[in-house]
Design an enzyme around this catalytic site. Structure first.
Site, PDB file in Angstrom:
ATOM      1  N   HIS A  37      48.598  61.999 -41.639  1.00 16.49           N
ATOM      2  CA  HIS A  37      49.166  63.674 -41.926  1.00 16.49           C
ATOM      3  C   HIS A  37      49.096  64.045 -43.328  1.00 16.49           C
ATOM      4  O   HIS A  37      48.386  65.042 -43.620  1.00 16.49           O
ATOM      5  CB  HIS A  37      50.459  63.654 -41.802  1.00 16.49           C
ATOM      6  N   SER A 185      49.190  56.830 -36.258  1.00 12.11           N
ATOM      7  CA  SER A 185      50.246  57.489 -35.350  1.00 12.11           C
ATOM      8  C   SER A 185      51.330  57.188 -35.375  1.00 12.11           C
ATOM      9  O   SER A 185      51.862  56.269 -35.833  1.00 12.11           O
ATOM     10  CB  SER A 185      49.645  57.268 -33.723  1.00 12.11           C
TER      11      SER A 185
HETATM   12  P1  AMP Z   1      51.228  65.190 -34.961  1.00 12.36           P
HETATM   13  O1  AMP Z   1      52.421  65.005 -35.674  1.00 12.36           O
HETATM   14  O2  AMP Z   1      51.004  63.830 -34.283  1.00 12.36           O
HETATM   15  O3  AMP Z   1      51.338  66.142 -33.817  1.00 12.36           O
HETATM   16  O4  AMP Z   1      49.804  65.300 -35.635  1.00 12.36           O
HETATM   17  C1  AMP Z   1      50.006  66.404 -36.660  1.00 12.36           C
HETATM   18  C2  AMP Z   1      48.347  66.494 -37.097  1.00 12.36           C
HETATM   19  O5  AMP Z   1      48.166  65.295 -37.719  1.00 12.36           O
HETATM   20  C3  AMP Z   1      47.195  66.836 -35.844  1.00 12.36           C
HETATM   21  O6  AMP Z   1      46.574  67.684 -36.278  1.00 12.36           O
HETATM   22  C4  AMP Z   1      46.952  65.357 -35.760  1.00 12.36           C
HETATM   23  O7  AMP Z   1      45.421  65.411 -35.194  1.00 12.36           O
HETATM   24  C5  AMP Z   1      46.831  65.011 -37.189  1.00 12.36           C
HETATM   25  N1  AMP Z   1      46.761  63.343 -37.266  1.00 12.36           N
HETATM   26  C6  AMP Z   1      47.717  62.535 -36.604  1.00 12.36           C
HETATM   27  N2  AMP Z   1      46.998  61.295 -36.606  1.00 12.36           N
HETATM   28  C7  AMP Z   1      46.226  61.477 -37.695  1.00 12.36           C
HETATM   29  C8  AMP Z   1      45.146  60.400 -38.333  1.00 12.36           C
HETATM   30  N3  AMP Z   1      45.454  58.937 -38.051  1.00 12.36           N
HETATM   31  N4  AMP Z   1      44.326  60.851 -38.950  1.00 12.36           N
HETATM   32  C9  AMP Z   1      43.831  62.174 -39.510  1.00 12.36           C
HETATM   33  N5  AMP Z   1      44.862  62.997 -38.743  1.00 12.36           N
HETATM   34  C10 AMP Z   1      45.815  62.744 -37.934  1.00 12.36           C
END
Ligand code: AMP
Length: 294
Positions: A37, A185
């Site tokens: 993030h 993640s």
């Molecule tokens: P989330 O909080 O899981 O909904 O993710 C929010 C944003 O962060 C989304 O655009 C995801 O694709 C991005 N994201 C999540 N994990 C990663 C990662 N390991 N590397 C880059 N971006 C990420």
């Protein structure tokens, strides 16, 4: 870092930026922030005058009630990380701020929604489309940063913006990994010690496919990788597929697309993890890529 909760707080903040004609970057998240993030936030901070991050665990995109209730929430740590990354504002709306009763509007994303995540998580992308359409309408960001870790989500949001004439750019951001290759993640926090030890097999499997991919034998390479995954780990593989870009469609026999994505979802106990590699064909073979060809 301005911490905004209500629509009123947010409108005041946006009005101020609009008066100053500041370029606004936006990073939508569900919180429990990690370096993946933060890489999006840093890119936004570098490319915009102001950057706003939303933290909202969107109930509409969860197709599984226990996944929603177990989703990690670490608000204090999130605010510290955003502050350190130079983020200007964070918006943390309550569910009642985003949804006034049940939403009845639905989306259909055509070919993109019936495959991979769409096939296994009914309603998921409708929920993603709904919340992002709301965010785009409310915030009107110049640039929105999303991760290629969620490749199908990225492609669906890109299509949504194109089809609905939503102004602003959608910026793809590379997947940030732990030193052992596991894609960062929020759900990694829920893994037991032994699940965490096994989880790097996801990236190893994708990498092995990339290394051995032979255009005339896509399905054979995948079948071999599935057998190998099942032999070496107790996780339950939900799918491991190779799909053509930019619509993530199955590859017909004899078809050789310019670009493919190898996509995987697996359950480690109660925790479902996804990852992918984008591969572009070059004269020397298939090379990992961070850019989606049209
Ligand atoms: P989330 O909080 O899981 O909904 O993710 C929010 C944003 O962060 C989304 O655009 C995801 O694709 C991005 N994201 C999540 N994990 C990663 C990662 N390991 N590397 C880059 N971006 C990420």
């Amino acid at each position: 870092l301005e911490v905004l909760y209500t629509r009123h707080d947010l409108e005041k903040y946006l009005q101020r930026q609009q008066n100053l004609q500041q370029r606004l970057g936006f990073v939508p998240t569900m919180g429990a922030l990690h370096q993946g993030h933060i890489s999006l936030i840093e890119k936004s901070v570098a490319e915009n005058h102001q950057s706003i991050c939303s933290i909202f665990v969107n109930p509409e995109q969860f197709n599984n009630a226990s996944d929603l209730s177990a989703y990690p929430r670490t608000p204090e740590q999130d605010l510290t990380m955003l502050e350190q990354a130079g983020c200007s504002a964070v918006w943390l709306p309550d569910v009642s701020v985003m949804y006034n009763g049940k939403s009845r509007t639905g989306f259909s994303f055509g070919n993109l929604e019936s495959v991979l995540e769409g096939a296994f998580r009914p309603g998921h992308f409708n929920g993603v489309g709904l919340i992002l359409a709301k965010f785009f309408n409310i915030l009107r960001p110049d640039n929105t940063y999303m991760g290629l870790k969620d490749l199908q989500q990225f492609l669906i949001v890109r299509q949504l913006m194109h089809d609905l004439d939503i102004r602003g750019n959608l910026v793809p951001c590379p997947t940030i990994r732990e030193p052992d290759g596991l894609a960062m993640s929020s759900r990694n926090r829920r893994l037991s010690e032994s699940e965490r030890q096994q989880a790097p097999i996801i990236h190893k499997t994708l990498q092995a496919i990339a290394d051995n991919l032979n255009a005339s034998e896509f399905q054979q390479t995948i079948a071999h990788a599935i057998a190998n995954f099942n032999d070496h780990c107790q996780a339950k593989l939900e799918y491991l597929e190779i799909a053509s870009l930019p619509y993530l469609q199955p590859i017909a026999a004899g078809e050789i697309p310019k670009q493919v994505a190898v996509c995987l979802a697996a359950w480690f106990g109660e925790v479902r993890l996804i990852d992918n590699l984008i591969l572009t064909q070059t004269q020397t073979g298939w090379m990992p890529d961070q850019v989606i060809l049209n």
